[in-house]
Design an enzyme around this catalytic site. Sequence first.
Site, short mmCIF file in Angstrom:
data_model
loop_
_atom_site.label_atom_id
_atom_site.label_comp_id
_atom_site.label_asym_id
_atom_site.label_seq_id
_atom_site.Cartn_x
_atom_site.Cartn_y
_atom_site.Cartn_z
N ARG A 36 4.38 3.87 13.67
CA ARG A 36 5.03 3.33 12.46
C ARG A 36 4.21 2.17 11.90
O ARG A 36 4.09 1.98 10.69
CB ARG A 36 6.47 2.89 12.77
CG ARG A 36 7.12 2.15 11.61
CD ARG A 36 8.64 2.14 11.64
NE ARG A 36 9.25 1.87 12.91
CZ ARG A 36 9.21 0.70 13.56
NH1 ARG A 36 8.57 -0.33 13.03
NH2 ARG A 36 9.81 0.55 14.72
N TYR A 52 8.78 10.59 -15.32
CA TYR A 52 9.24 11.57 -14.35
C TYR A 52 10.71 11.26 -13.97
O TYR A 52 11.07 10.10 -13.77
CB TYR A 52 8.32 11.56 -13.11
CG TYR A 52 8.96 12.24 -11.94
CD1 TYR A 52 9.45 13.54 -12.09
CD2 TYR A 52 9.13 11.61 -10.73
CE1 TYR A 52 10.10 14.18 -11.04
CE2 TYR A 52 9.75 12.23 -9.67
CZ TYR A 52 10.24 13.51 -9.83
OH TYR A 52 10.90 14.13 -8.81
N LYS A 80 0.73 16.22 -5.12
CA LYS A 80 0.17 16.97 -6.26
C LYS A 80 -1.34 17.20 -6.08
O LYS A 80 -1.74 17.84 -5.13
CB LYS A 80 0.47 16.20 -7.55
CG LYS A 80 1.92 15.70 -7.67
CD LYS A 80 2.89 16.82 -7.94
CE LYS A 80 4.28 16.38 -8.33
NZ LYS A 80 4.98 15.43 -7.50
N ASP A 118 1.44 4.84 -12.52
CA ASP A 118 1.59 6.11 -11.81
C ASP A 118 0.48 7.04 -12.31
O ASP A 118 0.48 7.47 -13.45
CB ASP A 118 2.98 6.69 -12.14
CG ASP A 118 3.23 8.04 -11.46
OD1 ASP A 118 2.26 8.71 -11.09
OD2 ASP A 118 4.41 8.42 -11.33
C1 LIG Z 1 4.54 11.61 -12.34
C2 LIG Z 1 5.20 11.69 -10.98
N1 LIG Z 1 5.26 10.58 -10.23
C3 LIG Z 1 5.84 10.60 -9.02
C4 LIG Z 1 6.39 11.74 -8.50
C5 LIG Z 1 7.05 11.68 -7.16
O1 LIG Z 1 6.29 12.30 -6.18
P1 LIG Z 1 6.89 12.96 -4.86
O2 LIG Z 1 7.56 14.22 -5.26
O3 LIG Z 1 5.72 13.15 -3.99
O4 LIG Z 1 7.89 12.01 -4.33
C6 LIG Z 1 6.36 12.92 -9.27
C7 LIG Z 1 6.94 14.20 -8.79
O5 LIG Z 1 7.67 14.37 -7.90
C8 LIG Z 1 5.75 12.89 -10.53
O6 LIG Z 1 5.72 13.96 -11.31
N1 LIG Z 2 14.83 18.20 -7.16
C1 LIG Z 2 13.73 17.28 -7.28
C2 LIG Z 2 12.84 17.69 -8.39
C3 LIG Z 2 11.43 17.34 -8.12
S1 LIG Z 2 10.39 17.40 -9.54
C4 LIG Z 2 8.76 17.30 -8.87
C5 LIG Z 2 7.68 16.90 -9.79
N2 LIG Z 2 7.58 15.51 -9.95
C6 LIG Z 2 7.70 17.52 -11.14
O1 LIG Z 2 7.58 16.80 -12.17
O2 LIG Z 2 7.78 18.75 -11.23
C7 LIG Z 2 14.28 15.90 -7.54
O3 LIG Z 2 15.47 15.77 -7.85
O4 LIG Z 2 13.56 14.91 -7.39
#
Ligand SMILES: Cc1ncc(COP(=O)(O)O)c(C=O)c1O
Ligand SMILES: N[C@@H](CCSC[C@H](N)C(=O)O)C(=O)O
Length: 451
Positions: free
Chosen positions: A83, A135, A234, A209
């Site tokens: 951890r 997002y 991603k 981000d």
């Molecule tokens: C622009 C962006 N930032 C952050 C995240 C969060 O990443 P994670 O799904 O790995 O938690 C996502 C998608 O999930 C995203 O599309």
């Molecule tokens: N059910 C998930 C959806 C994740 S979306 C993942 C990614 N960032 C995208 O833009 O496609 C949630 O509720 O977070």
Amino acid sequence: MAAPPNKPVSKAIARLDQDGHDLPPSPAPSSPRNGRRRYALATELVYTDSKDQYGSSSIPIYQSATFKQSSAIGGNQEYDYTRSGNPTRTHLERHLAKVMNAHRALAVGSGMGALDVITRILRPGDEVITGDDLYGGTNRLLTYLSVNQGIVVHHVDTTNVDCVRGVISKKTSMVLLETPTNPLIKIVDIPSIAKLTHAANEKALVVVDNTMLSPILSNPLDLGADIVYESGTKYLSGHHDIMAGVIGCNDPAIGDKMYFTINATGCGLTPNDSFLLLRGIKTLGIRMEKQQRNAQTIAEFLESHGFRVRYPGLKSHPQYDLHWSMASGAGAVLSFETGDPALSTRIVEAARLWGISVSFGCVNSLISMPCQMSHASIDAKTRKERQMPEDIIRLCVGIEDVNDLIDDLSQALVQAGAVTITLDGFHATATAAAQTTEKETPADPADASAL
Ligand SMILES: Cc1ncc(COP(=O)(O)O)c(C=O)c1O
Ligand SMILES: N[C@@H](CCSC[C@H](N)C(=O)O)C(=O)O
């Protein structure tokens, strides 16, 4: 329309802190000949020299929760408990620091985990300025902080620097930016907003981000940001087989604060996922090259057939010049509109090669409706206020043969009734932008094979 050729992104690594991290298996600093301080980023991504005792070319997975100590009263060793720290994770973090041109990089269990670690720097009463196209998960976490933790969150159009200027004050502790935004692909002027923010409050943190571009296309720390983070789920990993989040910063005190949270809460990336992320990073350059070449062709294909397409590789993007002043590529996510959510649903469901899935950055191509999927956690009223088109379709382009992708998309457009057949091909029917002078006949799905 061809995008400008890729230009080198990052300046020489100047800030990497080598102190205290030279124990195996930390990566050795790269040492190019000809007096250069570092290799090009595509080379740094795959450069794996380490001090592994057996000279292993792939860094081992230290699948161990604990590490034996040489003494009961502390010992003088780097690791005691995973951890707190693990050799595979450390190697990844050191490698990321090189790639992100950061003093320090940290790896955690997801992109949202990264934002959680970053926002724990905030205190009740602090103000955050962020975008109105974000997002959905980011929006959800910020809403949680504002409802439960006394953080004041301003959502403004961050693509307009004056909108940020309108709300910035001494109370601003953090400005959180996404560019290109997800899913409307709007561009945010990082250098101008960073300058404005630091002038208003020198302690305020500009956080970016960078998930949509990844370090191979843009380096927000070089553009004035204090902290950069991204979802390693991603592009960095690239195969949708792990969840990960990475953070980079230059101020050691901020790095220490975030490390404290990671150790205190236990959200550091596991050894196995650290290994997979390291492996994915090696192919980031070549994956992104192919993905964005495909994305450019597909964006041009859709635009030339009358759809309104949002992609910074297209000259028609209203912030084309701004994007290319900050990035060396357009990325591989684009969105387009049809004017009708039911029609969009039919298109998405008619695609075969394009998987209906959230997320992006993977080697496989994906198709989705953000308002119903990735951004469904933003309620319909807020989506309307923020002018998110319910019909928007997001395409996340992979590395397949581009003709197969276009063929599959064409078939889906015809099957869904989104295009009309013209004498020289087909054209969008339902978009506001669709204008044709040619005599049109409604598309017959049976004609799809002829396209
Ligand atoms: C622009 C962006 N930032 C952050 C995240 C969060 O990443 P994670 O799904 O790995 O938690 C996502 C998608 O999930 C995203 O599309
Ligand atoms: N059910 C998930 C959806 C994740 S979306 C993942 C990614 N960032 C995208 O833009 O496609 C949630 O509720 O977070």
